[in-house]
Design an enzyme around this catalytic site. Structure first.
Site, short mmCIF file in Angstrom:
data_model
loop_
_atom_site.label_atom_id
_atom_site.label_comp_id
_atom_site.label_asym_id
_atom_site.label_seq_id
_atom_site.Cartn_x
_atom_site.Cartn_y
_atom_site.Cartn_z
N SER A 1 -26.68 29.79 -36.10
CA SER A 1 -27.91 30.50 -35.75
C SER A 1 -27.57 31.92 -35.33
CB SER A 1 -28.62 29.78 -34.59
OG SER A 1 -28.91 28.45 -34.93
N GLN A 48 -36.46 31.80 -37.13
CA GLN A 48 -35.02 31.91 -36.93
C GLN A 48 -34.36 32.49 -38.18
OE1 GLN A 48 -31.68 28.64 -37.07
NE2 GLN A 48 -32.38 28.77 -34.94
N ASP A 85 -33.81 23.88 -32.79
CA ASP A 85 -32.65 24.42 -33.52
C ASP A 85 -31.98 23.36 -34.39
OD1 ASP A 85 -30.88 26.59 -34.09
OD2 ASP A 85 -29.39 25.73 -32.74
#
Length: 296
Positions: free
Chosen positions: A236, A286, A212
């Site tokens: 996110s 993502q 991430d």
């Protein structure tokens, strides 16, 4: 549980802090509690809550079943000042696969949800995408040496978690900022900045944590944007990973990411992890929120 203070650490001390961060307290059969490091961030780092949720799921599955995929949603910002409670639902245990669902709760509300699938080791067909041709990680500068020419970037990145050694192959967003937009490609070598215990689940959870950190760079560089320099808001929204082959998170892995699309205040990014000898070990997708609050 004490609060691990990982912000100012580096090297093995920072890695040990990350291992402690992922070592959840079991408070009931399928309920776990995790804490956040002391930090200047106003919300919990997304990789942290995803890694902790995967730890919770993995601790309810037999050791001979390895996680092969996860799908998750970031529902609300996490509060780093209080513990996070992880509740695991044992959805199914079949002959080859086990499925778990995890929700992370703070202040009586869900902040994150994750579904993960675990599988007995099995043989099958094999193929993969080729690894990009990139320089050796040891030949590239550390991130500390890269952001020294940008005080704004230095202030932003010094506040980031430090247990992961990052070596940018392509120019990072803050250096690309002056040059303007480029192809939505970002390649970074990364590994835990020290040794990890020989626990396969821990290595997967550390990679989940690290995945991430730079993924949305590939969205930013397409528009010449950089956190800490441009007035942008980022978060996110969802995160999916497929763990394809064994790896160690304390050995170098190339994270090659691209952004195929952005619209509606959201950017989509995809990524693949490779070992130095070209073996693809993980794929990532993502979508993140990216809003420009002001741009001169």
């Amino acid at each position: 549980m004490g609060e691990p203070d990982a912000e100012a650490r580096s090297g093995q001390e920072a890695v040990d802090g990350l291992v402690a961060l992922l070592d959840l307290e079991r408070i009931e059969e399928d309920i776990f509690r995790g804490v956040s490091p002391k930090s200047r961030w106003q919300r919990v780092f997304g990789g942290q809550v995803a890694g902790q949720a995967l730890v919770a799921a993995g601790r309810t599955v037999p050791d001979d079943r390895r996680v092969h995929s996860l799908h998750s949603y970031f529902v609300r910002p996490g509060d780093p000042t209080i513990p996070i409670v992880y509740e695991v639902d044992r959805v199914r245990d079949g002959r080859s696969f086990s499925t778990r669902r995890v929700i992370a709760v703070q202040h009586g509300a869900t902040i994150f949800s994750l579904s993960a699938s675990f599988q007995l080791e099995q043989d099958g067909v094999e193929h993969q995408a080729p690894m990009p041709d990139v320089p050796d990680p040891e030949s590239l500068p550390t991130i500390d040496n890269l952001y020294g020419d940008s005080p704004e970037a230095a202030a932003f990145y010094k506040a980031m978690p430090r247990p992961i050694d990052l070596r940018y192959v392509d120019e990072p967003p803050w250096r690309q900022h002056a040059a303007g937009p480029r192809e939505g490609l970002s390649r970074v070598w990364m590994k835990a900045d020290g040794m990890l215990p020989d626990d396969p689940l821990l290595h997967v959870c550390v990679l989940t944590y690290a995945s991430d950190m730079t993924l949305l760079d590939s969205v930013l560089v397409r528009h010449g944007l950089a956190p800490g320099i441009d007035d942008i808001s980022m978060a996110s929204l969802d995160h999916a990973m497929w763990f394809e082959r064994p790896f160690r998170a304390d050995e170098w892995l190339l994270y090659s990411t691209r952004s195929p699309s952005a619209s509606g205040g959201r950017g989509l990014a995809t990524g693949r992890f490779y070992t130095p000898d070209g073996v693809q070990v993980c794929s990532v997708v993502q979508e993140g929120m990216i809003r420009i609050k002001r741009r001169d």
